[in-house]
Design a protein around this motif. Structure first.
Motif, mmCIF file in Angstrom:
data_model
loop_
_atom_site.group_PDB
_atom_site.id
_atom_site.type_symbol
_atom_site.label_atom_id
_atom_site.label_comp_id
_atom_site.label_asym_id
_atom_site.label_seq_id
_atom_site.Cartn_x
_atom_site.Cartn_y
_atom_site.Cartn_z
ATOM 1 N N ARG A 75 0.832 -1.208 0.000
ATOM 2 C CA ARG A 75 0.000 0.000 0.000
ATOM 3 C C ARG A 75 0.869 1.261 0.000
ATOM 4 O O ARG A 75 0.364 2.365 -0.183
ATOM 5 C CB ARG A 75 -0.921 -0.007 1.226
ATOM 6 C CG ARG A 75 -2.076 -1.001 1.145
ATOM 7 C CD ARG A 75 -3.032 -0.624 0.017
ATOM 8 N NE ARG A 75 -4.163 -1.520 -0.059
ATOM 9 C CZ ARG A 75 -5.340 -1.302 0.536
ATOM 10 N NH1 ARG A 75 -5.504 -0.203 1.264
ATOM 11 N NH2 ARG A 75 -6.319 -2.163 0.415
ATOM 12 N N PHE A 76 2.155 1.090 0.240
ATOM 13 C CA PHE A 76 3.104 2.205 0.212
ATOM 14 C C PHE A 76 4.085 1.911 -0.922
ATOM 15 O O PHE A 76 5.192 1.438 -0.693
ATOM 16 C CB PHE A 76 3.827 2.332 1.549
ATOM 17 C CG PHE A 76 2.880 2.471 2.707
ATOM 18 C CD1 PHE A 76 2.467 3.711 3.135
ATOM 19 C CD2 PHE A 76 2.394 1.344 3.364
ATOM 20 C CE1 PHE A 76 1.592 3.849 4.198
ATOM 21 C CE2 PHE A 76 1.516 1.462 4.424
ATOM 22 C CZ PHE A 76 1.118 2.726 4.844
ATOM 23 N N PRO A 77 3.677 2.176 -2.148
ATOM 24 C CA PRO A 77 4.402 1.635 -3.305
ATOM 25 C C PRO A 77 5.731 2.292 -3.578
ATOM 26 O O PRO A 77 6.000 3.420 -3.177
ATOM 27 C CB PRO A 77 3.430 1.895 -4.472
ATOM 28 C CG PRO A 77 2.664 3.109 -4.032
ATOM 29 C CD PRO A 77 2.501 2.949 -2.536
ATOM 30 N N ASP A 78 6.562 1.536 -4.256
ATOM 31 C CA ASP A 78 7.832 2.008 -4.797
ATOM 32 C C ASP A 78 7.502 2.753 -6.085
ATOM 33 O O ASP A 78 6.922 2.179 -7.014
ATOM 34 C CB ASP A 78 8.718 0.792 -5.072
ATOM 35 C CG ASP A 78 10.129 1.164 -5.478
ATOM 36 O OD1 ASP A 78 10.347 2.334 -5.845
ATOM 37 O OD2 ASP A 78 10.993 0.288 -5.431
ATOM 38 N N THR A 79 7.848 4.016 -6.162
ATOM 39 C CA THR A 79 7.444 4.851 -7.282
ATOM 40 C C THR A 79 8.011 4.342 -8.610
ATOM 41 O O THR A 79 9.219 4.265 -8.772
ATOM 42 C CB THR A 79 7.910 6.298 -7.047
ATOM 43 O OG1 THR A 79 7.446 6.717 -5.763
ATOM 44 C CG2 THR A 79 7.345 7.224 -8.110
ATOM 45 N N HIS A 80 7.137 4.004 -9.558
ATOM 46 C CA HIS A 80 7.536 3.589 -10.906
ATOM 47 C C HIS A 80 8.587 2.480 -10.856
ATOM 48 O O HIS A 80 9.581 2.507 -11.598
ATOM 49 C CB HIS A 80 8.074 4.780 -11.698
ATOM 50 C CG HIS A 80 7.139 5.955 -11.732
ATOM 51 N ND1 HIS A 80 5.856 5.876 -12.226
ATOM 52 C CD2 HIS A 80 7.299 7.239 -11.319
ATOM 53 C CE1 HIS A 80 5.266 7.061 -12.126
ATOM 54 N NE2 HIS A 80 6.117 7.895 -11.571
ATOM 55 N N ALA A 81 8.374 1.505 -9.997
ATOM 56 C CA ALA A 81 9.396 0.494 -9.723
ATOM 57 C C ALA A 81 9.815 -0.279 -10.973
ATOM 58 O O ALA A 81 11.006 -0.388 -11.278
ATOM 59 C CB ALA A 81 8.892 -0.479 -8.648
ATOM 60 N N ASP A 82 8.842 -0.831 -11.700
ATOM 61 C CA ASP A 82 9.186 -1.688 -12.841
ATOM 62 C C ASP A 82 9.947 -0.916 -13.906
ATOM 63 O O ASP A 82 10.966 -1.394 -14.436
ATOM 64 C CB ASP A 82 7.911 -2.301 -13.443
ATOM 65 C CG ASP A 82 7.264 -3.310 -12.511
ATOM 66 O OD1 ASP A 82 7.962 -3.795 -11.604
ATOM 67 O OD2 ASP A 82 6.069 -3.601 -12.686
ATOM 68 N N ALA A 138 8.934 15.089 2.365
ATOM 69 C CA ALA A 138 8.253 15.641 1.198
ATOM 70 C C ALA A 138 8.574 14.831 -0.063
ATOM 71 O O ALA A 138 7.782 14.827 -1.020
ATOM 72 C CB ALA A 138 8.643 17.099 0.999
ATOM 73 N N GLU A 139 9.714 14.156 -0.069
ATOM 74 C CA GLU A 139 10.106 13.343 -1.219
ATOM 75 C C GLU A 139 9.535 11.923 -1.158
ATOM 76 O O GLU A 139 9.821 11.107 -2.032
ATOM 77 C CB GLU A 139 11.634 13.288 -1.310
ATOM 78 C CG GLU A 139 12.270 14.630 -1.659
ATOM 79 C CD GLU A 139 13.793 14.582 -1.667
ATOM 80 O OE1 GLU A 139 14.359 13.557 -1.228
ATOM 81 O OE2 GLU A 139 14.416 15.555 -2.116
ATOM 82 N N GLY A 140 8.746 11.633 -0.127
ATOM 83 C CA GLY A 140 8.070 10.345 -0.060
ATOM 84 C C GLY A 140 8.711 9.303 0.825
ATOM 85 O O GLY A 140 8.310 8.130 0.799
ATOM 86 N N TYR A 141 9.691 9.701 1.651
ATOM 87 C CA TYR A 141 10.404 8.723 2.466
ATOM 88 C C TYR A 141 9.766 8.500 3.850
ATOM 89 O O TYR A 141 10.309 7.750 4.652
ATOM 90 C CB TYR A 141 11.866 9.154 2.643
ATOM 91 C CG TYR A 141 12.680 8.979 1.386
ATOM 92 C CD1 TYR A 141 13.425 7.824 1.159
ATOM 93 C CD2 TYR A 141 12.692 9.965 0.398
ATOM 94 C CE1 TYR A 141 14.159 7.659 -0.010
ATOM 95 C CE2 TYR A 141 13.424 9.817 -0.774
ATOM 96 C CZ TYR A 141 14.152 8.661 -0.974
ATOM 97 O OH TYR A 141 14.884 8.498 -2.131
ATOM 98 N N MET A 142 8.651 9.174 4.131
ATOM 99 C CA MET A 142 7.990 9.060 5.442
ATOM 100 C C MET A 142 9.032 9.253 6.547
ATOM 101 O O MET A 142 9.182 8.441 7.451
ATOM 102 C CB MET A 142 7.269 7.718 5.572
ATOM 103 C CG MET A 142 6.140 7.540 4.568
ATOM 104 S SD MET A 142 5.349 5.914 4.604
ATOM 105 C CE MET A 142 4.573 5.940 6.211
ATOM 106 N N ALA A 143 9.775 10.351 6.435
ATOM 107 C CA ALA A 143 10.935 10.583 7.291
ATOM 108 C C ALA A 143 10.567 11.351 8.555
ATOM 109 O O ALA A 143 9.616 12.135 8.585
ATOM 110 C CB ALA A 143 12.008 11.341 6.513
ATOM 111 N N ILE A 161 12.152 4.483 -3.714
ATOM 112 C CA ILE A 161 13.004 4.003 -4.817
ATOM 113 C C ILE A 161 13.598 2.640 -4.472
ATOM 114 O O ILE A 161 14.686 2.297 -4.918
ATOM 115 C CB ILE A 161 14.122 5.010 -5.150
ATOM 116 C CG1 ILE A 161 15.085 5.177 -3.956
ATOM 117 C CG2 ILE A 161 13.554 6.345 -5.594
ATOM 118 C CD1 ILE A 161 16.428 5.790 -4.335
ATOM 119 N N CYS A 162 12.861 1.860 -3.687
ATOM 120 C CA CYS A 162 13.407 0.599 -3.170
ATOM 121 C C CYS A 162 13.818 -0.356 -4.293
ATOM 122 O O CYS A 162 14.864 -0.991 -4.217
ATOM 123 C CB CYS A 162 12.383 -0.077 -2.259
ATOM 124 S SG CYS A 162 13.055 -1.479 -1.334
ATOM 125 N N ALA A 163 13.016 -0.439 -5.325
ATOM 126 C CA ALA A 163 13.352 -1.351 -6.424
ATOM 127 C C ALA A 163 14.646 -0.921 -7.097
ATOM 128 O O ALA A 163 15.500 -1.746 -7.427
ATOM 129 C CB ALA A 163 12.209 -1.397 -7.441
#
Length: 209
Positions: A75-82, A138-143, A161-163
């Protein structure tokens, strides 16, 4: 932000940012009754988003804690992973590792310049780490930032950007090097948790040398 989410999404957010929690702790954070929290968790478990585990703590009774399942983590996706992974693999196979390294270094340079400019008005380490956490959030890292002894923890509960980082750990090295650069030579920065290595989060211990 969390108070603006639907109840079931609030529970997922809490488990994502806080890690495994017992029912009573989750109820306290949600500000609902234990029965209300149990109802939410049963619904989420039915959807395959959370699971309950029983852990032993000392000589007391085993405690049941709740955590996100892989489906819940999704539910907390990796942005544009594939697409990202395909681009990395294509660049590596057609241009070589040196070209990929050059792109990562260029991106690191841009991030370093931007972070440095945003941290420039900050007077002390606490303000700098707090500002850095806000930027990364703000960049999506839930920091978030936490005080930790004589220093601080910069915690990233999610990696958008985990992938890409899994496919090429040069991204992780660049991230650490960027933090070291923007915080200055008198500051020690050490990664103490790493999502890529199986941790729930990435965390950096930051303290004056």
């Amino acid at each position: 932000m969390i108070n603006n989410l639907p109840d079931h999404e609030r529970a997922l957010w809490i488990l994502k940012t806080k890690g495994d929690l017992p029912l009573t702790a989750l109820a306290d954070i949600l500000q609902v009754t234990v029965e209300g929290a149990r109802f939410q968790l049963l619904k989420l478990a039915g959807e395959g988003l959370v699971k309950a585990n029983t852990i032993a703590k000392g000589r007391g009774r085993p405690q049941q804690v709740y955590s996100l399942t892989p489906l819940g983590q999704a539910r907390f996706p990796d942005t544009h992973a594939d697409l990202t992974v395909r681009l990395i693999n294509t660049m590596r196979s057609t241009l070589g590792d040196d070209a990929l390294d050059a792109v990562i270094k260029a991106q690191q340079k841009q991030a370093t310049e931007r972070y440095t400019a945003e941290l420039k008005p900050m007077q002390d380490l606490s303000q700098k780490v707090s500002a850095l956490a806000n930027i990364r959030n703000a960049e999506g890292y839930m920091a978030e930032m936490e005080k930790d002894g004589d220093g601080y923890l910069l915690i990233e509960n999610h990696c958008p950007i985990c992938a890409a980082a899994t496919a090429c750990q040069g991204f992780c090295k660049a991230e650490l090097d960027t933090f070291k650069s923007v915080l200055g030579k008198q500051v020690k920065v050490e990664r103490v948790d790493h999502i890529i290595l199986g941790a729930r989060r990435c965390a950096y211990k930051i303290e004056e040398k």
